[in-house]
Scaffold this motif. Structure first.
Motif, PDB file in Angstrom:
ATOM      1  N   UNK A  52      -1.646  -0.422 -10.261  1.00 14.83           N
ATOM      2  CA  UNK A  52      -0.539  -1.231  -9.748  1.00 14.83           C
ATOM      3  C   UNK A  52      -0.810  -2.709  -9.997  1.00 14.83           C
ATOM      4  N   UNK A  53      -2.032  -3.147  -9.738  1.00 18.49           N
ATOM      5  CA  UNK A  53      -2.397  -4.549  -9.971  1.00 18.49           C
ATOM      6  C   UNK A  53      -2.169  -4.916 -11.439  1.00 18.49           C
ATOM      7  N   UNK A  54      -2.579  -4.024 -12.325  1.00 14.56           N
ATOM      8  CA  UNK A  54      -2.393  -4.262 -13.757  1.00 14.56           C
ATOM      9  C   UNK A  54      -0.903  -4.311 -14.094  1.00 14.56           C
ATOM     10  N   UNK A  55      -0.126  -3.425 -13.493  1.00 10.46           N
ATOM     11  CA  UNK A  55       1.318  -3.356 -13.742  1.00 10.46           C
ATOM     12  C   UNK A  55       2.013  -4.656 -13.367  1.00 10.46           C
ATOM     13  N   UNK A  56       1.599  -5.263 -12.248  1.00 13.26           N
ATOM     14  CA  UNK A  56       2.287  -6.486 -11.823  1.00 13.26           C
ATOM     15  C   UNK A  56       1.565  -7.763 -12.269  1.00 13.26           C
ATOM     16  N   UNK A  57       0.400  -7.604 -12.892  1.00 14.01           N
ATOM     17  CA  UNK A  57      -0.290  -8.759 -13.467  1.00 14.01           C
ATOM     18  C   UNK A  57      -1.098  -9.595 -12.495  1.00 14.01           C
ATOM     19  N   UNK A  58      -1.773  -8.922 -11.557  1.00 14.98           N
ATOM     20  CA  UNK A  58      -2.679  -9.645 -10.666  1.00 14.98           C
ATOM     21  C   UNK A  58      -4.040  -8.953 -10.689  1.00 14.98           C
ATOM     22  N   UNK A  59      -5.109  -9.673 -10.353  1.00  9.60           N
ATOM     23  CA  UNK A  59      -6.444  -9.064 -10.354  1.00  9.60           C
ATOM     24  C   UNK A  59      -6.554  -7.928  -9.328  1.00  9.60           C
ATOM     25  N   UNK A  60      -7.342  -6.931  -9.652  1.00 10.22           N
ATOM     26  CA  UNK A  60      -7.516  -5.786  -8.743  1.00 10.22           C
ATOM     27  C   UNK A  60      -8.094  -6.226  -7.401  1.00 10.22           C
ATOM     28  N   UNK A  61      -8.947  -7.244  -7.407  1.00  6.49           N
ATOM     29  CA  UNK A  61      -9.514  -7.762  -6.166  1.00  6.49           C
ATOM     30  C   UNK A  61      -8.407  -8.326  -5.264  1.00  6.49           C
ATOM     31  N   UNK A  62      -7.418  -8.940  -5.874  1.00  5.74           N
ATOM     32  CA  UNK A  62      -6.311  -9.523  -5.119  1.00  5.74           C
ATOM     33  C   UNK A  62      -5.469  -8.439  -4.470  1.00  5.74           C
TER      34      UNK A  62
ATOM     35  N   UNK B 202       0.836  -1.202   0.000  1.00  4.08           N
ATOM     36  CA  UNK B 202       0.000   0.000   0.000  1.00  4.08           C
ATOM     37  C   UNK B 202       0.875   1.258   0.000  1.00  4.08           C
ATOM     38  N   UNK B 203       1.925   1.262   0.806  1.00  2.66           N
ATOM     39  CA  UNK B 203       2.875   2.382   0.826  1.00  2.66           C
ATOM     40  C   UNK B 203       3.530   2.582  -0.535  1.00  2.66           C
ATOM     41  N   UNK B 204       3.949   1.485  -1.164  1.00  2.00           N
ATOM     42  CA  UNK B 204       4.576   1.570  -2.485  1.00  2.00           C
ATOM     43  C   UNK B 204       3.629   2.191  -3.514  1.00  2.00           C
ATOM     44  N   UNK B 205       2.385   1.760  -3.468  1.00  2.00           N
ATOM     45  CA  UNK B 205       1.383   2.288  -4.403  1.00  2.00           C
ATOM     46  C   UNK B 205       1.234   3.793  -4.211  1.00  2.00           C
ATOM     47  N   UNK B 206       1.161   4.208  -2.951  1.00  2.00           N
ATOM     48  CA  UNK B 206       1.028   5.643  -2.664  1.00  2.00           C
ATOM     49  C   UNK B 206       2.264   6.414  -3.116  1.00  2.00           C
ATOM     50  N   UNK B 207       3.446   5.857  -2.881  1.00  2.00           N
ATOM     51  CA  UNK B 207       4.686   6.519  -3.298  1.00  2.00           C
ATOM     52  C   UNK B 207       4.765   6.661  -4.809  1.00  2.00           C
ATOM     53  N   UNK B 208       4.257   5.656  -5.531  1.00  2.02           N
ATOM     54  CA  UNK B 208       4.261   5.711  -6.986  1.00  2.02           C
ATOM     55  C   UNK B 208       3.229   6.695  -7.528  1.00  2.02           C
ATOM     56  N   UNK B 209       2.257   7.043  -6.689  1.00  2.00           N
ATOM     57  CA  UNK B 209       1.221   7.978  -7.109  1.00  2.00           C
ATOM     58  C   UNK B 209       0.262   7.393  -8.126  1.00  2.00           C
ATOM     59  N   UNK B 210       0.029   6.084  -8.034  1.00  5.47           N
ATOM     60  CA  UNK B 210      -0.910   5.426  -8.941  1.00  5.47           C
ATOM     61  C   UNK B 210      -2.021   4.781  -8.122  1.00  5.47           C
ATOM     62  N   UNK B 211      -3.036   4.334  -8.797  1.00  2.00           N
ATOM     63  CA  UNK B 211      -4.148   3.670  -8.115  1.00  2.00           C
ATOM     64  C   UNK B 211      -3.790   2.206  -7.865  1.00  2.00           C
ATOM     65  N   UNK B 212      -4.438   1.595  -6.887  1.00  2.00           N
ATOM     66  CA  UNK B 212      -4.235   0.159  -6.686  1.00  2.00           C
ATOM     67  C   UNK B 212      -4.569  -0.654  -7.936  1.00  2.00           C
ATOM     68  N   UNK B 213      -5.565  -0.212  -8.679  1.00  2.00           N
ATOM     69  CA  UNK B 213      -5.951  -0.918  -9.915  1.00  2.00           C
ATOM     70  C   UNK B 213      -4.808  -0.847 -10.935  1.00  2.00           C
TER      71      UNK B 213
END
Length: 92
Positions: free
Chosen positions: A33-43, A20-31
């Protein structure tokens, strides 16, 4: 389950807390980030909320995306699990 366990002077953070901290530091949405690393947004939502454990596969994907070793990610999960199941945390 929470992404943090606190009991007396003991605090343990779920790996999702750091994600969660990494996502905030990157300034992107969790969705995103999930797409970037190849996992479902629900996960990613469940992981950042501490609802699921970090799997070996997710640790590999996080490592590839962040440069943080697979071992470190898995050690964070192991440490959290140990503290979450310790006798001291049973009273929480």
């Amino acid at each position: 389950m929470s992404n943090m366990i606190e009991h007396g002077d003991m605090v343990a953070f779920h790996p999702g807390y750091y994600v969660k901290d990494l996502i905030e530091e990157l300034g992107i949405t969790p969705v995103a980030f999930a797409k970037r690393i190849g996992i479902p947004k629900k996960t990613i939502r469940k992981l950042t909320n501490g609802e699921i454990s970090l799997s070996d596969e997710m640790a590999r994907k996080l490592s590839a995306a962040t440069g943080i070793s697979v071992d470190l990610w898995l050690n964070l999960q192991r440490s959290f699990d140990e503290k979450a199941h310790s006798p001291e945390s049973a009273a929480i």
